[in-house]
Design a protein around this motif. Sequence first.
Motif, PDB file in Angstrom:
ATOM      1  N   ILE A  92       0.703  -1.373  -0.502  1.00  0.00           N
ATOM      2  CA  ILE A  92      -0.332   0.304  -0.090  1.00  0.00           C
ATOM      3  C   ILE A  92       1.103   1.271  -0.205  1.00  0.00           C
ATOM      4  O   ILE A  92       0.387   2.186  -0.612  1.00  0.00           O
ATOM      5  N   PHE A  93       1.951   1.142   0.701  1.00  0.00           N
ATOM      6  CA  PHE A  93       2.804   2.579   0.693  1.00  0.00           C
ATOM      7  C   PHE A  93       3.817   1.949  -0.147  1.00  0.00           C
ATOM      8  O   PHE A  93       5.154   1.049   1.361  1.00  0.00           O
ATOM      9  N   PRO A  94       4.723   1.809  -1.201  1.00  0.00           N
ATOM     10  CA  PRO A  94       5.963   1.387  -1.452  1.00  0.00           C
ATOM     11  C   PRO A  94       7.062   2.702  -0.906  1.00  0.00           C
ATOM     12  O   PRO A  94       8.037   1.207  -1.179  1.00  0.00           O
ATOM     13  N   SER A  95       7.218   3.022  -0.515  1.00  0.00           N
ATOM     14  CA  SER A  95       8.025   4.689   0.299  1.00  0.00           C
ATOM     15  C   SER A  95       8.407   3.350   1.155  1.00  0.00           C
ATOM     16  O   SER A  95      10.271   3.794   1.435  1.00  0.00           O
ATOM     17  N   ILE A  96       8.080   2.521   2.030  1.00  0.00           N
ATOM     18  CA  ILE A  96       8.908   1.943   3.077  1.00  0.00           C
ATOM     19  C   ILE A  96       9.935   1.083   2.686  1.00  0.00           C
ATOM     20  O   ILE A  96      10.377   1.042   3.083  1.00  0.00           O
ATOM     21  N   ILE A  97      10.210   0.630   1.600  1.00  0.00           N
ATOM     22  CA  ILE A  97      10.532  -0.570   1.244  1.00  0.00           C
ATOM     23  C   ILE A  97      12.336   0.591   0.951  1.00  0.00           C
ATOM     24  O   ILE A  97      13.306  -0.097   1.982  1.00  0.00           O
ATOM     25  N   ASN A  98      12.128   1.958   1.418  1.00  0.00           N
ATOM     26  CA  ASN A  98      13.271   2.744   1.386  1.00  0.00           C
ATOM     27  C   ASN A  98      14.015   2.557   2.845  1.00  0.00           C
ATOM     28  O   ASN A  98      15.618   3.308   3.467  1.00  0.00           O
ATOM     29  N   LYS A  99      13.546   2.571   3.951  1.00  0.00           N
ATOM     30  CA  LYS A  99      13.439   2.113   4.830  1.00  0.00           C
ATOM     31  C   LYS A  99      14.490   0.680   5.725  1.00  0.00           C
ATOM     32  O   LYS A  99      15.306   1.273   6.671  1.00  0.00           O
ATOM     33  N   PHE A 100      14.407   0.003   4.552  1.00  0.00           N
ATOM     34  CA  PHE A 100      15.281  -1.120   4.881  1.00  0.00           C
ATOM     35  C   PHE A 100      16.562  -0.975   3.624  1.00  0.00           C
ATOM     36  O   PHE A 100      17.862  -1.861   3.470  1.00  0.00           O
ATOM     37  N   SER A 101      17.000   0.107   3.120  1.00  0.00           N
ATOM     38  CA  SER A 101      18.317   0.251   2.701  1.00  0.00           C
ATOM     39  C   SER A 101      19.395   0.371   3.160  1.00  0.00           C
ATOM     40  O   SER A 101      20.533   0.330   2.297  1.00  0.00           O
ATOM     41  N   THR A 116      12.907  -0.741  13.006  1.00  0.00           N
ATOM     42  CA  THR A 116      12.558  -0.441  11.679  1.00  0.00           C
ATOM     43  C   THR A 116      11.616  -0.593  11.336  1.00  0.00           C
ATOM     44  O   THR A 116      10.002  -0.258  10.602  1.00  0.00           O
ATOM     45  N   LEU A 117      11.086  -2.171  11.800  1.00  0.00           N
ATOM     46  CA  LEU A 117       9.426  -2.507  11.657  1.00  0.00           C
ATOM     47  C   LEU A 117       8.439  -2.234  12.819  1.00  0.00           C
ATOM     48  O   LEU A 117       7.376  -1.800  12.339  1.00  0.00           O
ATOM     49  N   LEU A 118       8.975  -2.215  14.311  1.00  0.00           N
ATOM     50  CA  LEU A 118       8.341  -1.485  14.882  1.00  0.00           C
ATOM     51  C   LEU A 118       7.058   0.050  14.216  1.00  0.00           C
ATOM     52  O   LEU A 118       6.281   0.400  14.078  1.00  0.00           O
ATOM     53  N   SER A 119       8.449   0.757  14.111  1.00  0.00           N
ATOM     54  CA  SER A 119       7.824   1.544  13.034  1.00  0.00           C
ATOM     55  C   SER A 119       7.005   2.175  11.661  1.00  0.00           C
ATOM     56  O   SER A 119       6.663   2.165  11.910  1.00  0.00           O
ATOM     57  N   ILE A 120       7.280   0.421  11.111  1.00  0.00           N
ATOM     58  CA  ILE A 120       6.414   0.739   9.721  1.00  0.00           C
ATOM     59  C   ILE A 120       5.229   0.582  10.626  1.00  0.00           C
ATOM     60  O   ILE A 120       4.300   0.896   9.411  1.00  0.00           O
ATOM     61  N   ILE A 121       5.175  -0.534  11.208  1.00  0.00           N
ATOM     62  CA  ILE A 121       3.714  -0.961  12.139  1.00  0.00           C
ATOM     63  C   ILE A 121       3.052   0.468  12.350  1.00  0.00           C
ATOM     64  O   ILE A 121       2.106   0.615  12.275  1.00  0.00           O
ATOM     65  N   ASP A 122       3.833   0.739  12.699  1.00  0.00           N
ATOM     66  CA  ASP A 122       2.980   2.189  14.053  1.00  0.00           C
ATOM     67  C   ASP A 122       2.448   3.151  12.638  1.00  0.00           C
ATOM     68  O   ASP A 122       1.619   4.129  12.439  1.00  0.00           O
ATOM     69  N   PHE A 123       3.400   2.721  11.412  1.00  0.00           N
ATOM     70  CA  PHE A 123       2.728   4.006  10.304  1.00  0.00           C
ATOM     71  C   PHE A 123       1.739   3.229  10.040  1.00  0.00           C
ATOM     72  O   PHE A 123       1.073   3.737   9.416  1.00  0.00           O
ATOM     73  N   TYR A 124       1.328   1.926   9.284  1.00  0.00           N
ATOM     74  CA  TYR A 124       0.605   1.435   8.784  1.00  0.00           C
ATOM     75  C   TYR A 124      -1.192   1.829  10.200  1.00  0.00           C
ATOM     76  O   TYR A 124      -2.019   1.836   9.532  1.00  0.00           O
TER      77      TYR A 124
END
Length: 222
Positions: A92-101, A116-124
């Motif tokens: 849904i949010f392709p930009s999250i891929i950048n968080k793993f660079s 990083t994973l927790l921040s993505i879940i919080d974002f969702y």
Amino acid sequence: MHFRSVRAVFTTALLIFLIINPIFGKTIIINGNKHLTEQFIKSLTDSSDIYGSLMQSGYFDDISVKPMGDTVLVNVKEFPYIKNITINGNLIFPSIINKFSRFKNSVLNKKVLKDTLLSIIDFYNYNGYPEASFDTISVKDSILHIHLYQGEIDSIRFFNTSGSEKYIRKLLNLKEGDIIDNYTIQSTISNLLHSGYFYDARYFIKRKERYYLDFYLLDAFP
């Protein structure tokens, strides 16, 4: 204070310090590192707690500390070296891929990965997707594989109701294959309750081999 008294106090304090911190002043030798330099590992090291400070850094799967005379032998086992990263599906949010660079071409830091994973879940969650979670995370052949469950539904089931499934499905604002978001699920619950057929309506996500959206309904007219 007399000089001898000062020296005695200093000597006592030094002895206490050395008893508490027996590794102080000893040469630290690092073994087992494959990608992280000895200098970098030493920069992570607190001489008062070598094991704790290195484990806290997030770079190591295992550590052993062995004092040997005037030296301290530190054996480390690094987490895998990551060359590439794969993330499942249509995000849904392709930009999250950048968080793993930041993890590419480096030793995996599990502490940073967890944050990083927790921040993505919080974002969702903040954007209205309450069921997002990370299913599986694995490393194979230096590739970090990440599977993010965004709330996709494989099957919808109904329990505790004698109502027609065909009719109930007409009240839903989602179908198999959709991703649950707050608006859709709450509007669906509202439709069910305002239909006049149900006193109560609740939902649960169950994962077996597939993802099930289960509605538990209490008929208004048993």
